[in-house]
Design a protein around this motif. Structure first.
Motif, PDB file in Angstrom:
ATOM      1  N   THR A 146       0.834  -1.207   0.000  1.00  0.00           N
ATOM      2  CA  THR A 146       0.000   0.000   0.000  1.00  0.00           C
ATOM      3  C   THR A 146       0.863   1.249   0.000  1.00  0.00           C
ATOM      4  O   THR A 146       0.545   2.231  -0.688  1.00  0.00           O
ATOM      5  CB  THR A 146      -0.953  -0.002   1.208  1.00  0.00           C
ATOM      6  OG1 THR A 146      -1.775  -1.170   1.158  1.00  0.00           O
ATOM      7  CG2 THR A 146      -1.842   1.222   1.223  1.00  0.00           C
ATOM      8  N   LEU A 147       1.949   1.240   0.764  1.00  0.00           N
ATOM      9  CA  LEU A 147       2.853   2.396   0.755  1.00  0.00           C
ATOM     10  C   LEU A 147       3.489   2.608  -0.611  1.00  0.00           C
ATOM     11  O   LEU A 147       3.638   3.746  -1.069  1.00  0.00           O
ATOM     12  CB  LEU A 147       3.937   2.220   1.820  1.00  0.00           C
ATOM     13  CG  LEU A 147       3.494   2.445   3.258  1.00  0.00           C
ATOM     14  CD1 LEU A 147       4.627   2.113   4.217  1.00  0.00           C
ATOM     15  CD2 LEU A 147       3.036   3.878   3.455  1.00  0.00           C
ATOM     16  N   ILE A 148       3.850   1.533  -1.275  1.00  0.00           N
ATOM     17  CA  ILE A 148       4.423   1.650  -2.616  1.00  0.00           C
ATOM     18  C   ILE A 148       3.391   2.215  -3.586  1.00  0.00           C
ATOM     19  O   ILE A 148       3.674   3.147  -4.347  1.00  0.00           O
ATOM     20  CB  ILE A 148       4.949   0.289  -3.093  1.00  0.00           C
ATOM     21  CG1 ILE A 148       6.161  -0.132  -2.266  1.00  0.00           C
ATOM     22  CG2 ILE A 148       5.304   0.329  -4.572  1.00  0.00           C
ATOM     23  CD1 ILE A 148       6.583  -1.563  -2.473  1.00  0.00           C
ATOM     24  N   VAL A 149       2.177   1.655  -3.544  1.00  0.00           N
ATOM     25  CA  VAL A 149       1.112   2.133  -4.433  1.00  0.00           C
ATOM     26  C   VAL A 149       0.758   3.585  -4.110  1.00  0.00           C
ATOM     27  O   VAL A 149       0.535   4.397  -5.018  1.00  0.00           O
ATOM     28  CB  VAL A 149      -0.125   1.219  -4.326  1.00  0.00           C
ATOM     29  CG1 VAL A 149      -1.314   1.815  -5.036  1.00  0.00           C
ATOM     30  CG2 VAL A 149       0.189  -0.154  -4.875  1.00  0.00           C
ATOM     31  N   PHE A 150       0.732   3.925  -2.831  1.00  0.00           N
ATOM     32  CA  PHE A 150       0.423   5.294  -2.421  1.00  0.00           C
ATOM     33  C   PHE A 150       1.450   6.274  -2.982  1.00  0.00           C
ATOM     34  O   PHE A 150       1.082   7.332  -3.504  1.00  0.00           O
ATOM     35  CB  PHE A 150       0.368   5.393  -0.896  1.00  0.00           C
ATOM     36  CG  PHE A 150       0.205   6.798  -0.388  1.00  0.00           C
ATOM     37  CD1 PHE A 150      -1.032   7.419  -0.446  1.00  0.00           C
ATOM     38  CD2 PHE A 150       1.277   7.498   0.133  1.00  0.00           C
ATOM     39  CE1 PHE A 150      -1.190   8.717   0.013  1.00  0.00           C
ATOM     40  CE2 PHE A 150       1.129   8.791   0.591  1.00  0.00           C
ATOM     41  CZ  PHE A 150      -0.109   9.402   0.529  1.00  0.00           C
ATOM     42  N   SER A 151       2.733   5.928  -2.882  1.00  0.00           N
ATOM     43  CA  SER A 151       3.757   6.850  -3.374  1.00  0.00           C
ATOM     44  C   SER A 151       3.695   6.993  -4.896  1.00  0.00           C
ATOM     45  O   SER A 151       3.890   8.096  -5.422  1.00  0.00           O
ATOM     46  CB  SER A 151       5.144   6.391  -2.934  1.00  0.00           C
ATOM     47  OG  SER A 151       5.449   5.143  -3.505  1.00  0.00           O
ATOM     48  N   VAL A 152       3.400   5.909  -5.602  1.00  0.00           N
ATOM     49  CA  VAL A 152       3.268   5.989  -7.057  1.00  0.00           C
ATOM     50  C   VAL A 152       2.039   6.819  -7.433  1.00  0.00           C
ATOM     51  O   VAL A 152       2.099   7.689  -8.315  1.00  0.00           O
ATOM     52  CB  VAL A 152       3.198   4.573  -7.676  1.00  0.00           C
ATOM     53  CG1 VAL A 152       2.801   4.635  -9.140  1.00  0.00           C
ATOM     54  CG2 VAL A 152       4.519   3.855  -7.516  1.00  0.00           C
TER      55      VAL A 152
END
Length: 115
Positions: free
Chosen positions: A28-34
């Protein structure tokens, strides 16, 4: 499906092991940053993040419920099913956003600003 059944289902989804919560949180953090860098409205990433998180947990729960095993390794299976759940949740939320946008355009067809 009654209220108790819905709460039991949500509880079953939320009560996952630490590996599931950790993997889903990291994804989720990766998707959020993207999403934060790609979307024109930066706040939309904040709106989508909880849905993506719950989508990942739901993907893991659904795979276990239906007996879907993509790999023999437990950690790889958790990552794969969480990713599939997150993709499904993101598609669903984008369809809802498009539907809301279409509903606003129907109410304001000429593009004039509301009073």
């Amino acid at each position: 499906m009654g209220r108790e059944d819905v709460f039991k289902l949500l509880n079953d989804i939320a009560v996952a092991d630490g590996l599931s919560h950790g993997v889903v949180a990291a994804l989720t953090l990766i998707v959020f940053s993207v999403m934060r860098t790609m979307l024109p409205v930066k706040g939309l990433a904040l709106v989508f993040a909880p849905g993506i998180y719950w989508g990942g947990l739901t993907g893991i729960f659904a795979a276990r419920y239906w007996g879907l095993v993509l790999t023999a390794d437990k950690a790889a299976n958790v990552v794969a099913t969480a990713a599939l759940g997150m993709i499904a949740a993101l598609v669903f939320m984008m369809l809802l956003a498009r539907l809301a946008d279409a509903a606003v355009r129907i109410r304001n067809p000429l593009g004039s600003k509301p009073a």
